[in-house]
Scaffold this motif. Structure first.
Motif, PDB file in Angstrom:
ATOM      1  N   LEU A 148      37.759  37.937  38.538  1.00  0.00           N
ATOM      2  CA  LEU A 148      37.457  38.072  37.111  1.00  0.00           C
ATOM      3  C   LEU A 148      37.930  39.424  36.587  1.00  0.00           C
ATOM      4  N   ARG A 149      38.381  39.436  35.347  1.00  0.00           N
ATOM      5  CA  ARG A 149      38.695  40.706  34.712  1.00  0.00           C
ATOM      6  C   ARG A 149      37.414  41.520  34.558  1.00  0.00           C
ATOM      7  N   SER A 150      37.536  42.826  34.715  1.00  0.00           N
ATOM      8  CA  SER A 150      36.354  43.681  34.662  1.00  0.00           C
ATOM      9  C   SER A 150      35.697  43.684  33.283  1.00  0.00           C
ATOM     10  N   ASP A 151      36.486  43.413  32.225  1.00  0.00           N
ATOM     11  CA  ASP A 151      35.923  43.437  30.875  1.00  0.00           C
ATOM     12  C   ASP A 151      35.550  42.051  30.360  1.00  0.00           C
ATOM     13  N   ALA A 152      35.681  41.017  31.191  1.00  0.00           N
ATOM     14  CA  ALA A 152      35.303  39.671  30.763  1.00  0.00           C
ATOM     15  C   ALA A 152      33.802  39.539  30.473  1.00  0.00           C
ATOM     16  N   PRO A 153      32.908  40.070  31.317  1.00  0.00           N
ATOM     17  CA  PRO A 153      31.462  39.957  30.998  1.00  0.00           C
ATOM     18  C   PRO A 153      31.102  40.587  29.658  1.00  0.00           C
TER      19      PRO A 153
ATOM     20  N   ASN B 292      46.322  43.725  26.929  1.00  0.00           N
ATOM     21  CA  ASN B 292      45.764  42.838  27.959  1.00  0.00           C
ATOM     22  C   ASN B 292      44.329  43.224  28.320  1.00  0.00           C
ATOM     23  N   ARG B 293      43.663  43.962  27.461  1.00  0.00           N
ATOM     24  CA  ARG B 293      42.278  44.352  27.682  1.00  0.00           C
ATOM     25  C   ARG B 293      41.391  43.576  26.725  1.00  0.00           C
ATOM     26  N   LEU B 294      40.423  42.870  27.298  1.00  0.00           N
ATOM     27  CA  LEU B 294      39.559  42.016  26.494  1.00  0.00           C
ATOM     28  C   LEU B 294      38.612  42.816  25.606  1.00  0.00           C
ATOM     29  N   ASP B 295      38.370  44.091  25.954  1.00  0.00           N
ATOM     30  CA  ASP B 295      37.456  44.870  25.107  1.00  0.00           C
ATOM     31  C   ASP B 295      38.058  45.147  23.732  1.00  0.00           C
TER      32      ASP B 295
ATOM     33  N   ALA C  23      36.759  53.608  37.750  1.00  0.00           N
ATOM     34  CA  ALA C  23      37.495  53.793  38.989  1.00  0.00           C
ATOM     35  C   ALA C  23      38.408  52.608  39.210  1.00  0.00           C
ATOM     36  N   PRO C  24      39.550  52.830  39.862  1.00  0.00           N
ATOM     37  CA  PRO C  24      40.460  51.710  40.096  1.00  0.00           C
ATOM     38  C   PRO C  24      39.824  50.657  40.969  1.00  0.00           C
TER      39      PRO C  24
END
Length: 452
Positions: free
Chosen positions: A263-268, A367-370, A443-444
């Motif tokens: 999952l993308r980290s910004d999806a939640p 490409n960032r959902l935020d 962090a990466p």
């Protein structure tokens, strides 16, 4: 289209034009050309959906046109009246009325706010390709998501290793990576660089790889294929989600490897923003794996459907429209194109296909959902600023018209007031250029698997 993993095909199976043959040679019999292909059918769905897309009226421009017409009529009538009362003042009063009631502020109220908001979104990485997006976001009550490449990263990573022998996790990973590094299959990229070298590697399409690392003959891939090398029984597969691969040698099974489309980290955060606004969320994916239900459960999506064709997705959208819902669609693939075109608002990922970007109302370049979360907030701010500008312009013109008609304002002061009213509208719109506070640096992502 839409599958997270390559799908095996056997003799007699149908293949779609435009898909990628990962490994092995193919002899294909052409059954359809041009207009009859699957891609042409998707393009026809796109054209039909675009033809059905509603258009929003430009209320502010119409209001300015009617106000200008009324101002001209009022100026003519007042001029005739003053000509009868005091002909020496009639011209200057009419001039003051025309200058004071010039609908500059009214005409600038909407476009300045939209321009400022559009520039801000572009800075955040969201490019608007159609003008109705900011207005339409305030009417949305349903969001449709694609899965692969949209809510997930669209690339497989190793998420766990479960040794089945005395070999360590690191050694099992090194042996598997040695074999996979000799393959061009998408799965191979998840194993990273190998510290050991493999020789005589042979690929069996749909089954796995076989090769020699040092004196050890190894296989990795489907459990049945791997266990044929040693003649052992297939070990019980773990119940966790994801794609499980087995590594084994002539002595037996060595380790399970699980690969997952993370999952993308910004999806939640995006789903939380949708739920906070009371929006209904749906996941429509061409992926037929259990990962569709797993992603929906993890993110709290209201409704999820997998294994859908492009026309199936479009039928779901049409059903939502019949229910009176306003729909936002977020996708990236060719199979999302009809729904992107037919949705009230559509957003394509920056890595989407060219056809998907062309049919979408906005493109998520970063490409960032935020950036979408900021767009939801900015759309509401933009609407509030437009209302403030329209109220100010209407109040100013409404007050200046009777003052000018009574001869209380000279043309010079009318010009000053008109300029100040326009400047006020512009400065109010510029508040939308303020960027949200920068997120805390993350962090990466660590993709190295950990032992289960």
């Amino acid at each position: 289209t839409g599958e997270s993993l390559p799908q095996p095909r056997q003799a007699g199976d149908a293949v779609t034009a435009g898909t990628l043959n990962v490994e092995g040679a193919l002899i294909v019999e052409v059954r359809a050309l041009g207009h009859d292909t699957r891609l042409s059918a998707i393009v026809r769905l796109l054209e039909r959906a675009q033809a059905e897309k509603p258009r929003l009226a430009r209320i502010a421009d119409r209001a300015a046109q009617w106000f200008l017409l009324c101002s001209l009529i009022a100026a003519a009538l007042i001029g005739l009246l003053w000509w009868q009362l005091d002909s020496s003042r009639a011209f200057w009063i009419v001039l003051a009325m025309l200058v004071a009631t010039c609908p500059c502020a009214l005409s600038l109220a909407t476009p300045t706010a939209l321009t400022a908001a559009t520039g801000t979104l572009h800075t955040l990485g969201l490019l608007l390709t159609r003008g109705h997006v900011l207005e339409g976001l305030n009417q949305i009550d349903t969001v449709i998501f694609d899965k692969t490449g949209t809510l997930t990263e669209g690339r497989l990573v190793l998420s766990a290793i479960r040794p089945l022998s005395t070999l360590s996790t690191d050694l099992c990973l090194s042996l598997a990576a040695a074999l996979e590094n000799r393959s061009e299959h998408p799965i191979a990229r998840a194993f990273g660089r190998a510290t050991l070298a493999a020789d005589e590697v042979v690929s069996s399409p749909g089954l796995g790889l076989e090769g020699r690392v040092g004196a050890r003959q190894l296989r990795i891939g489907q459990p049945g294929f791997v266990c044929e090398l040693s003649g052992c029984q297939v070990p019980a597969a773990p119940q966790d989600g994801g794609q499980w691969l087995l590594l084994g040698d002539r002595e037996g099974a060595l380790a399970w490897f699980v690969l997952d489309d993370r999952l993308r980290s910004d999806a939640p955060a995006l789903l939380a923003a949708c739920q906070a606004r009371g929006w209904r969320t749906l996941l429509l994916s061409g992926d037929s794996s259990p990962m569709v239900a797993s992603v929906a459960l993890e993110l709290g999506i209201d409704e999820a459907h997998g294994g859908l064709r492009p026309d199936d997705k479009l039928h779901v959208l049409q059903r939502l429209h019949k229910e009176g819902r306003k729909v936002l669609m977020l996708g990236d693939g060719v199979n999302d194109v009809p729904v992107l075109a037919a949705a009230d608002i559509s957003v394509a990922m920056g890595t989407a296909t060219d056809l998907a970007k062309t049919s979408a109302d906005a493109v998520l370049l970063s490409n960032r959902l935020d950036a979408l979360v900021h767009a939801f907030t900015l759309a509401r701010r933009t609407r509030r600023v437009i209302v403030e500008n329209l109220l100010w312009a209407g109040l100013y013109n409404g007050l200046m018209l009777p003052f000018a008609a009574l001869g209380w304002i000279t043309p010079i002061w009318a010009a000053v007031g008109m300029s100040l009213s326009s400047l006020t509208v512009v400065l109010n719109a510029l508040r939308l250029t303020r960027l949200p506070s920068a997120p805390v640096a993350r962090a990466p992502s660590v993709t190295r698997p950990l032992p289960a």
